[in-house]
Design a protein around this motif. Structure first.
Motif, PDB file in Angstrom:
ATOM      1  N   UNK A  48       0.810  -1.225   0.000  1.00  0.00           N
ATOM      2  CA  UNK A  48       0.000   0.000   0.000  1.00  0.00           C
ATOM      3  C   UNK A  48       0.843   1.274   0.000  1.00  0.00           C
ATOM      4  N   UNK A  49       1.845   1.341   0.890  1.00  0.00           N
ATOM      5  CA  UNK A  49       2.651   2.558   0.974  1.00  0.00           C
ATOM      6  C   UNK A  49       3.497   2.747  -0.284  1.00  0.00           C
ATOM      7  N   UNK A  50       4.103   1.667  -0.786  1.00  0.00           N
ATOM      8  CA  UNK A  50       4.907   1.778  -2.003  1.00  0.00           C
ATOM      9  C   UNK A  50       4.037   2.113  -3.202  1.00  0.00           C
ATOM     10  N   UNK A  51       2.834   1.526  -3.253  1.00  0.00           N
ATOM     11  CA  UNK A  51       1.921   1.849  -4.351  1.00  0.00           C
ATOM     12  C   UNK A  51       1.517   3.309  -4.342  1.00  0.00           C
ATOM     13  N   UNK A  52       1.271   3.858  -3.150  1.00  0.00           N
ATOM     14  CA  UNK A  52       0.941   5.283  -3.043  1.00  0.00           C
ATOM     15  C   UNK A  52       2.095   6.143  -3.533  1.00  0.00           C
ATOM     16  N   UNK A  53       3.312   5.767  -3.160  1.00  0.00           N
ATOM     17  CA  UNK A  53       4.489   6.543  -3.558  1.00  0.00           C
ATOM     18  C   UNK A  53       4.696   6.498  -5.073  1.00  0.00           C
ATOM     19  N   UNK A  54       4.489   5.340  -5.683  1.00  0.00           N
ATOM     20  CA  UNK A  54       4.618   5.234  -7.136  1.00  0.00           C
ATOM     21  C   UNK A  54       3.532   6.046  -7.840  1.00  0.00           C
ATOM     22  N   UNK A  55       2.320   6.037  -7.296  1.00  0.00           N
ATOM     23  CA  UNK A  55       1.240   6.860  -7.861  1.00  0.00           C
ATOM     24  C   UNK A  55       1.613   8.334  -7.798  1.00  0.00           C
ATOM     25  N   UNK A  56       2.153   8.777  -6.655  1.00  0.00           N
ATOM     26  CA  UNK A  56       2.542  10.180  -6.515  1.00  0.00           C
ATOM     27  C   UNK A  56       3.660  10.544  -7.487  1.00  0.00           C
ATOM     28  N   UNK A  57       4.570   9.592  -7.750  1.00  0.00           N
ATOM     29  CA  UNK A  57       5.639   9.853  -8.716  1.00  0.00           C
ATOM     30  C   UNK A  57       5.065  10.052 -10.118  1.00  0.00           C
ATOM     31  N   UNK A  58       4.102   9.205 -10.498  1.00  0.00           N
ATOM     32  CA  UNK A  58       3.466   9.370 -11.808  1.00  0.00           C
ATOM     33  C   UNK A  58       2.721  10.702 -11.888  1.00  0.00           C
ATOM     34  N   UNK A  59       2.036  11.062 -10.806  1.00  0.00           N
ATOM     35  CA  UNK A  59       1.296  12.327 -10.783  1.00  0.00           C
ATOM     36  C   UNK A  59       2.248  13.514 -10.897  1.00  0.00           C
TER      37      UNK A  59
END
Length: 394
Positions: free
Chosen positions: A297-308
């Motif tokens: 969950x935390x890594x997925x959130x961080x990857x989403x923020x990187x794409x954003x």
């Protein structure tokens, strides 16, 4: 160098991987070719001096070798019989390896003892013998010791591989915990910043409008506008209090907050929606997302923020450019997210919109805290590349 690495290497080569069949065939060839040649050239060793019988016994033992670990006891008995028939100690190699792998220490001791006893009592029955009894004993003892040592090495490799996997899982859980703790700290700082900054400024605006309205020389229409400002300030303060309450409750009760309130969680499953949103903003995005990537969950959130962050930079600085999003697990336990854009035209470059200047810095700090790495800069062709590499748990 990790001391467990050689054991893990041996274990993986003999028990798993794409080349395991090749290694097993090679091992069978190494083990059974010498006995066949020995049966052809020296048929008078062992206790049954018959060449065809010796060759047939060795062939049967080789054919049954795939069952050596499933039926350890039976294969050990057959191997001892073939050894006594042919007098070739190497015929015990597969059985010794299987017994060691299954930790059948009694069979290991028996199969090592029998050749040693024959080396002293009847050395002429062994194909490997000399006039010196000590040399015959040492040679046959080494022939039985070698497969035992290989079995011990493979067992140790399995143990070390399990410990390594447990360690990697613990590290992944620790990284997830650190990411969540960092998010809570950032949320707490945001609460303080909103309260001390925005809240005070709204209060000052309301107080100033009240002071203006209280002056006797203030025109009625101005006094009316000041009343509107006061009402708007009161509404803004009420909304701000609600936001702070939700954020505080969210911090106390976990990432979902009480009754589902709080900051909504984002993950890799939301990338498609993010791509669709920015396409509506005019970005020409090519998405290459590996659906098999499974981050926490935390890594997925961080990857989403990187794409954003990558899309946001492209909107501000490279409108009209082609944007590519790539997400893939480049190696076991490591995922890579890349956002690249081609060179913008001159009009878009000259009219770039300003940003806060802090997005990439905060993102880089969060990625580093998660044990990953961030790289951002020109790609050499006039475009821009944002790449985030993160470790994830398998």
């Amino acid at each position: 160098m990790d001391r467990s690495a050689p054991y893990v290497w041996v274990q993986r080569r003999l028990t798993s991987g794409p080349h395991v069949t090749r290694w097993r065939v090679l091992a069978l060839a190494v083990v059974f070719t010498p006995p066949l040649l020995g049966a052809l050239s020296s048929p008078h060793t062992g206790f049954l001096h018959d060449r065809p019988t010796g060759i047939a016994a060795i062939v049967v033992l080789a054919v049954l070798s795939p069952l050596c670990r499933r039926y350890v006891d039976a294969y050990a008995v057959v191997s001892l019989v073939v050894f006594l028939v042919t007098g070739q100690t190497v015929c015990l190699a597969i059985a010794l390896y299987a017994a060691t792998r299954e930790r059948r220490l009694v069979w290991v001791a028996v199969m090592m003892a029998v050749p040693s006893v024959l080396s002293l009592a009847s050395p002429d029955s062994l194909i490997v013998h000399t006039s010196h009894a000590g040399f015959t004993l040492a040679t046959n003892w080494l022939l039985t010791l070698a497969p035992v040592m290989v079995g011990i090495a493979v067992n140790q490799g399995e143990t070390n591989a399990g410990l390594l996997a447990d360690h990697e899982r613990e590290e992944a859980l620790l990284r997830e915990s650190l990411l969540r703790e960092r998010r809570y700290e950032q949320r707490d700082r945001l609460v303080r910043t909103i309260h001390d900054g925005v809240g005070h400024q709204i209060s000052l605006m309301a107080v100033q409008s009240m002071a203006i309205a209280a002056r006797p020389d203030t025109a009625p229409e101005v006094r009316e506008k000041c009343g509107l400002i006061q009402d708007a300030g009161a509404g803004a303060m009420e909304a701000l209090r609600n936001v702070l309450r939700v954020m505080k409750d969210d911090e106390a009760d976990g990432p979902d907050g009480p009754d589902g309130l709080g900051e909504p969680e984002v993950s890799l499953a939301d990338l498609d929606d993010l791509v669709s949103t920015y396409r509506q903003y005019g970005l020409d995005i090519t998405a290459r997302i590996d659906p098999n990537v499974d981050a926490g969950p935390a890594s997925g959130t961080l990857l989403f923020q990187a794409a954003e962050e990558g899309f946001s930079n492209a909107v501000r600085h490279a409108r009209g450019a082609d944007v590519t999003l790539r997400l893939a697990e480049v190696e076991p336990g490591t995922v890579l997210l890349e956002v690249t854009n081609t060179a913008p035209d001159k009009v878009a470059a000259d009219s770039a919109l300003p940003g806060t200047g802090h997005g990439l810095g905060r993102l880089a700090a969060a990625v580093k805290a998660a044990g990953g790495a961030l790289a951002a800069g020109p790609d050499g062709d006039g475009g821009y590349l944002l790449a985030v590499r993160l470790p994830i748990a398998n």
